[in-house]
Write a protein that holds these residues in place. Structure first.
Motif, short mmCIF file in Angstrom:
data_model
loop_
_atom_site.label_atom_id
_atom_site.label_comp_id
_atom_site.label_asym_id
_atom_site.label_seq_id
_atom_site.Cartn_x
_atom_site.Cartn_y
_atom_site.Cartn_z
N LEU A 291 0.85 -1.19 0.00
CA LEU A 291 0.00 0.00 0.00
C LEU A 291 0.89 1.25 0.00
N TYR A 292 0.36 2.33 -0.53
CA TYR A 292 1.06 3.62 -0.49
C TYR A 292 0.48 4.50 0.60
N MET A 293 1.28 5.51 1.00
CA MET A 293 0.80 6.59 1.86
C MET A 293 1.18 7.88 1.14
N HIS A 294 0.22 8.77 1.00
CA HIS A 294 0.41 9.96 0.16
C HIS A 294 -0.11 11.17 0.90
N THR A 295 0.75 12.15 1.13
CA THR A 295 0.31 13.35 1.84
C THR A 295 1.20 14.54 1.46
N HIS A 296 1.00 15.67 2.16
CA HIS A 296 1.82 16.87 1.94
C HIS A 296 2.70 17.11 3.17
N LEU A 297 3.85 17.74 2.95
CA LEU A 297 4.80 17.98 4.05
C LEU A 297 5.60 19.25 3.79
N SER A 298 5.63 20.14 4.80
CA SER A 298 6.55 21.29 4.78
C SER A 298 6.59 22.00 3.44
N GLU A 299 5.42 22.51 3.06
CA GLU A 299 5.31 23.19 1.76
C GLU A 299 5.45 24.69 1.93
N ASN A 300 4.84 25.23 3.00
CA ASN A 300 4.63 26.66 3.12
C ASN A 300 4.92 27.07 4.58
#
Ligand code: GUN
Ligand code: ZN
Length: 434
Positions: free
Chosen positions: A227-236
């Motif tokens: 399985l994958y895990m997909h998210t956002h991190l330290s963008e702004n």
């Protein structure tokens, strides 16, 4: 040769390894007059035309003049529900989400609308030569059904997931820890491993999930193989301050995910523009990946991605468009902007590194390099035919070019969907430019 074997003749270029590890010259293979042999959706072999053609008696050979065949591009971060809001004016991340993104994603409660947009989205990916993408759905499980149904019809290798978000978003767009877990599980059972489809557990980002939701997401990520895990991190910067305020007990942004088991092989974090050395180290040692999304980082004013720093730590890095914050579906345009991001930091991006990032590097970031990313025997026959004469300017620029390096660089700077003459997925033509 059996009659279902097909061959494609043109200049052929593919990555063999990361230029950072083996040097530029060892990182690729090139045939000025090459043949790519395909059977049953897979690569059989690639080599020089004068060697291969005599052995291919009776095989149908498609010939392309003034063209370059490369592996299909891999987009390691994109949002399909945001197709219709690409190029929305004036805001940085948090205001952009509230002003444009959330109202747009609300419409995906309607499965028919989701199916329409999924069709437009996939067509656009293929027009741009992208054959695999890691894709955000919306919070609605039917958005992911619509996406996978469309991708399955085209036999594409695609990864997607339903967004998990149970706070700090409008009521019309939130789930709960329990419903998010149950809906994701249902989608995994239905789609993960079906044909060439894979599922990604998809918490939007730390601020929109409670610790309870992140805990269940971590459980789910551990429950199924591959399985994958997909998210956002330290963008702004404002986003990072918000995460600190919401999770004061954690060491930093990455630690929020780490603490909940949302890290490791097949965990893909979009952006990572403002990471400290410890965070880079942790990403590397856990085998996690970062999606570098240059058009988005520039468009939202998020900052300049430090590719060299991540590379120094040994982090897997793929290339993402991040549409709708990104401004193009074209990975060639992503590379154009990536080059400028590096220039602004006094650094260079070699064209063969660019090729690697858009193909084999993306495959490695996604742990799919045994199946896609280059033309090794047995891999999926996902490839593109790029047209050196796509526009008068590109044709004229190519005429001046004295080397493959120069041609490749000009393609990444000037190229976009117009350059993609034909796209193949699992050996079938899925887009042909008019
Ligand atoms: N962070 C949380 N959600 C999003 C999104 O939809 N796009 C981008 N670029 N960043 C995000
Ligand atoms: Zn994104």
């Amino acid at each position: 040769m059996p009659s279902h074997v097909k061959a494609y003749r043109a200049a052929i270029l593919h990555s063999l390894a990361d230029p950072a590890e083996v040097g530029i010259e060892q990182s690729y293979q090139y045939f000025a007059d090459g043949v790519l042999v395909v059977d049953n959706g897979r690569i059989v072999e690639v080599g020089p035309a004068d060697e291969l053609l005599p052995r291919l008696k009776g095989v149908e050979v498609s010939e392309y003049r003034d063209a370059l065949i490369t592996p299909g591009f891999i987009d390691t971060h994109i949002h399909y529900p945001q197709t219709g809001m690409i190029a929305s004016y004036g805001e940085q991340l948090l205001d952009w989400l509230n002003t444009y993104t959330f109202p747009t994603e609300q419409q995906f409660a309607d499965k028919a609308h989701a199916a329409d947009v999924a069709g437009i989205f996939l067509k656009e990916l293929l027009r741009n030569g992208t054959t695999t993408a890691l894709v955000f759905g919306s919070v609605h499980k039917q958005s992911v059904d619509a996406f996978f149904e469309a991708a399955e019809k085209l036999d594409l290798r695609m990864i997607a997931g339903k967004v998990l978000m149970d706070r700090n978003a409008p009521d019309y767009l939130t789930d709960t820890p329990e419903s998010g877990y149950a809906d994701s599980k249902e989608l995994i059972e239905r789609w993960h491993g079906k044909g060439r489809l894979h599922y990604a557990v998809t918490p939007r980002f730390a601020p929109t999930s409670t610790p309870e939701q992140l805990t269940l997401a971590g459980q789910l990520f551990a429950e199924y193989p591959d399985l994958y895990m997909h998210t956002h991190l330290s963008e702004n910067r404002a986003e990072i301050e918000w995460v600190k305020a919401l999770f004061p007990e954690r060491k930093g942004y990455l630690d929020v995910y780490d603490h909940h088991g949302l890290i490791g092989p097949r965990a893909v974090f979009a952006h990572g523009v403002h990471l400290c050395d410890d965070e880079c180290q942790r990403l590397a040692e856990t085998g996690s990946a970062i999606a570098f999304c240059p058009t988005s980082n520039l468009f939202l004013g998020s900052g300049l991605f430090d590719l060299e720093k991540l590379e120094r730590h040994g982090v897997r890095v793929g290339l993402g468009t991040d549409v709708g914050a990104g401004t193009s579906f074209s990975q060639l345009q992503s590379l154009n902007e990536a080059y400028k991001v590096m220039q602004l930091q006094g650094k260079k991006l070699d064209p063969f590194k660019s090729l690697y990032l858009a193909t084999l590097g993306g495959a490695r970031a996604l742990y799919l390099d045994h199946q896609i990313g280059n033309f090794a025997t047995g891999k999926d026959a996902d490839f593109v035919v790029l047209d050196y004469h796509a526009t008068p300017l590109i044709a004229y620029r190519m005429q001046q070019a004295k080397s493959l390096t120069e041609k490749l660089f000009a393609l990444t700077i000037l190229g976009d969907d117009r350059v993609v003459k034909e796209t193949f997925a699992a050996g079938r033509s899925v887009h042909r430019r008019n």
